[in-house]
Design a protein around this motif. Structure first.
Motif, PDB file in Angstrom:
ATOM      1  N   VAL A  26       0.806  -1.137   0.145  1.00 54.37           N
ATOM      2  CA  VAL A  26      -0.170   0.099  -0.167  1.00 54.37           C
ATOM      3  C   VAL A  26       0.811   1.086   0.061  1.00 54.37           C
ATOM      4  O   VAL A  26       1.711   1.412   0.690  1.00 54.37           O
ATOM      5  N   ASP A  27       0.607   2.285  -0.831  1.00 56.21           N
ATOM      6  CA  ASP A  27       1.255   3.534  -1.043  1.00 56.21           C
ATOM      7  C   ASP A  27       1.006   4.460   0.376  1.00 56.21           C
ATOM      8  O   ASP A  27      -0.142   4.372   0.769  1.00 56.21           O
ATOM      9  N   TYR A  28       2.141   4.987   0.880  1.00 62.13           N
ATOM     10  CA  TYR A  28       1.877   5.758   2.060  1.00 62.13           C
ATOM     11  C   TYR A  28       2.797   6.994   2.050  1.00 62.13           C
ATOM     12  O   TYR A  28       3.768   6.674   1.273  1.00 62.13           O
ATOM     13  N   GLN A  29       2.610   7.848   2.681  1.00 61.44           N
ATOM     14  CA  GLN A  29       3.449   8.944   3.037  1.00 61.44           C
ATOM     15  C   GLN A  29       3.829   9.047   4.530  1.00 61.44           C
ATOM     16  O   GLN A  29       2.978   8.979   5.355  1.00 61.44           O
ATOM     17  N   LEU A  30       5.097   8.924   4.787  1.00 64.67           N
ATOM     18  CA  LEU A  30       5.692   8.998   6.028  1.00 64.67           C
ATOM     19  C   LEU A  30       6.100  10.569   6.434  1.00 64.67           C
ATOM     20  O   LEU A  30       6.843  11.089   5.907  1.00 64.67           O
ATOM     21  N   LEU A  31       5.254  10.952   7.423  1.00 69.91           N
ATOM     22  CA  LEU A  31       5.321  12.529   7.644  1.00 69.91           C
ATOM     23  C   LEU A  31       6.178  12.476   9.254  1.00 69.91           C
ATOM     24  O   LEU A  31       5.659  12.181  10.042  1.00 69.91           O
ATOM     25  N   PRO A  32       7.439  12.742   9.156  1.00 68.09           N
ATOM     26  CA  PRO A  32       8.305  12.810  10.504  1.00 68.09           C
ATOM     27  C   PRO A  32       7.757  13.543  11.425  1.00 68.09           C
ATOM     28  O   PRO A  32       7.343  14.850  11.090  1.00 68.09           O
ATOM     29  N   VAL A  33       7.656  13.079  12.542  1.00 72.69           N
ATOM     30  CA  VAL A  33       7.269  14.160  13.828  1.00 72.69           C
ATOM     31  C   VAL A  33       8.541  14.428  14.502  1.00 72.69           C
ATOM     32  O   VAL A  33       9.453  13.578  14.937  1.00 72.69           O
ATOM     33  N   ASP A  34       9.017  15.584  14.844  1.00 78.46           N
ATOM     34  CA  ASP A  34       9.941  16.231  15.560  1.00 78.46           C
ATOM     35  C   ASP A  34       9.878  15.725  17.083  1.00 78.46           C
ATOM     36  O   ASP A  34       9.542  16.729  17.989  1.00 78.46           O
ATOM     37  N   VAL A  35      10.147  14.561  17.401  1.00 77.90           N
ATOM     38  CA  VAL A  35       9.931  14.221  18.969  1.00 77.90           C
ATOM     39  C   VAL A  35      11.088  14.654  19.737  1.00 77.90           C
ATOM     40  O   VAL A  35      10.766  14.706  21.034  1.00 77.90           O
ATOM     41  N   PHE A  36      12.144  14.966  19.185  1.00 78.05           N
ATOM     42  CA  PHE A  36      13.223  15.603  19.925  1.00 78.05           C
ATOM     43  C   PHE A  36      12.858  16.997  20.542  1.00 78.05           C
ATOM     44  O   PHE A  36      13.534  17.432  21.462  1.00 78.05           O
ATOM     45  N   ASN A  37      11.994  17.657  19.813  1.00 78.49           N
ATOM     46  CA  ASN A  37      11.656  18.870  20.223  1.00 78.49           C
ATOM     47  C   ASN A  37      10.134  18.952  20.566  1.00 78.49           C
ATOM     48  O   ASN A  37       9.527  19.893  20.726  1.00 78.49           O
ATOM     49  N   ILE A  54       3.715   8.242  18.885  1.00 79.19           N
ATOM     50  CA  ILE A  54       3.682   7.874  17.531  1.00 79.19           C
ATOM     51  C   ILE A  54       3.464   6.634  17.269  1.00 79.19           C
ATOM     52  O   ILE A  54       3.645   5.407  18.250  1.00 79.19           O
ATOM     53  N   PRO A  55       2.987   6.088  16.434  1.00 78.83           N
ATOM     54  CA  PRO A  55       2.462   7.106  15.055  1.00 78.83           C
ATOM     55  C   PRO A  55       1.087   7.428  15.327  1.00 78.83           C
ATOM     56  O   PRO A  55       0.324   7.043  16.076  1.00 78.83           O
ATOM     57  N   ALA A  56       0.689   8.081  14.378  1.00 77.86           N
ATOM     58  CA  ALA A  56      -0.632   8.760  14.105  1.00 77.86           C
ATOM     59  C   ALA A  56      -0.831   8.405  12.635  1.00 77.86           C
ATOM     60  O   ALA A  56       0.122   8.330  11.799  1.00 77.86           O
ATOM     61  N   PHE A  57      -2.208   8.121  12.243  1.00 83.64           N
ATOM     62  CA  PHE A  57      -2.587   7.651  10.898  1.00 83.64           C
ATOM     63  C   PHE A  57      -3.474   8.190  10.488  1.00 83.64           C
ATOM     64  O   PHE A  57      -4.582   8.486  11.188  1.00 83.64           O
ATOM     65  N   GLU A  58      -3.678   8.486   9.049  1.00 87.16           N
ATOM     66  CA  GLU A  58      -4.765   9.138   8.303  1.00 87.16           C
ATOM     67  C   GLU A  58      -4.800   8.566   7.098  1.00 87.16           C
ATOM     68  O   GLU A  58      -4.010   8.364   6.281  1.00 87.16           O
ATOM     69  N   ASP A  59      -6.143   7.964   6.805  1.00 82.85           N
ATOM     70  CA  ASP A  59      -6.793   7.325   5.711  1.00 82.85           C
ATOM     71  C   ASP A  59      -8.094   8.162   5.132  1.00 82.85           C
ATOM     72  O   ASP A  59      -9.063   7.528   5.782  1.00 82.85           O
TER      73      ASP A  59
END
Length: 162
Positions: A26-37, A54-59
């Protein structure tokens, strides 16, 4: 609309979701979350994942958090694509899968999460390695993997031909 996964591929929870998406091709886009900040503990991220994990997911209109729930959603939505990960056509096989999913949650996840945090994530923020913690978690993980090997060798599920 392409599926969006908000997280970091280095974390075990995000990796779990990405592996499931990959298994189902399945195609997806990984959107990095700045957990360090601490972006995961602030809005707008908290509107996706209220516990700040994390993660959160949107479809499209489906918005999920908790990696195992996300993985089950993917496995169910794309049941007829690739391997039937949940073995939903057989009560017996489905029960075996559910058992091992619980083992992963209750026995495997804790040690592996701690190991990854100490060996992979902590060095990126300059935290020192605590070898005693890593060694203790490796011992726990070894016991879990021994059970996997022993029991799963007796419960081999037949993979359907693709």
């Amino acid at each position: 609309m392409v599926i969006k996964v908000h997280g970091l591929a280095l974390t075990t929870s995000t990796a779990r979701v990405l592996l499931c998406l990959s298994e189902k091709n399945v195609d997806y886009q990984l959107l990095p979350v700045d957990v360090f900040n601490r972006a995961h503990k602030q809005q707008p991220y908290l509107s996706l994942s209220p516990f700040g994990q994390i993660p959160a997911f949107e479809d499209e209109d489906v918005k999920l958090f908790e990696s195992r729930a996300i993985s089950r959603y993917i496995a169910n939505k794309y049941k007829n694509t690739g391997t039937d990960l949940l073995r939903s056509n057989s009560l017996k096989e489905s029960a075996i899968v559910e058992t091992w999913m619980e083992v992963e949650t209750q026995q495997f996840d804790g040690p592996i999460r701690t190991i990854v945090r100490h060996l992979v994530l902590n060095p990126t923020v300059g935290k020192p390695l605590d070898e005693k913690i890593v060694e203790a978690e490796l011992q726990k993980l070894g016991k879990v993997l021994n059970v996997y090997e022993e029991r799963l060798s007796l419960q081999r599920l037949k993979c359907p031909k693709e």
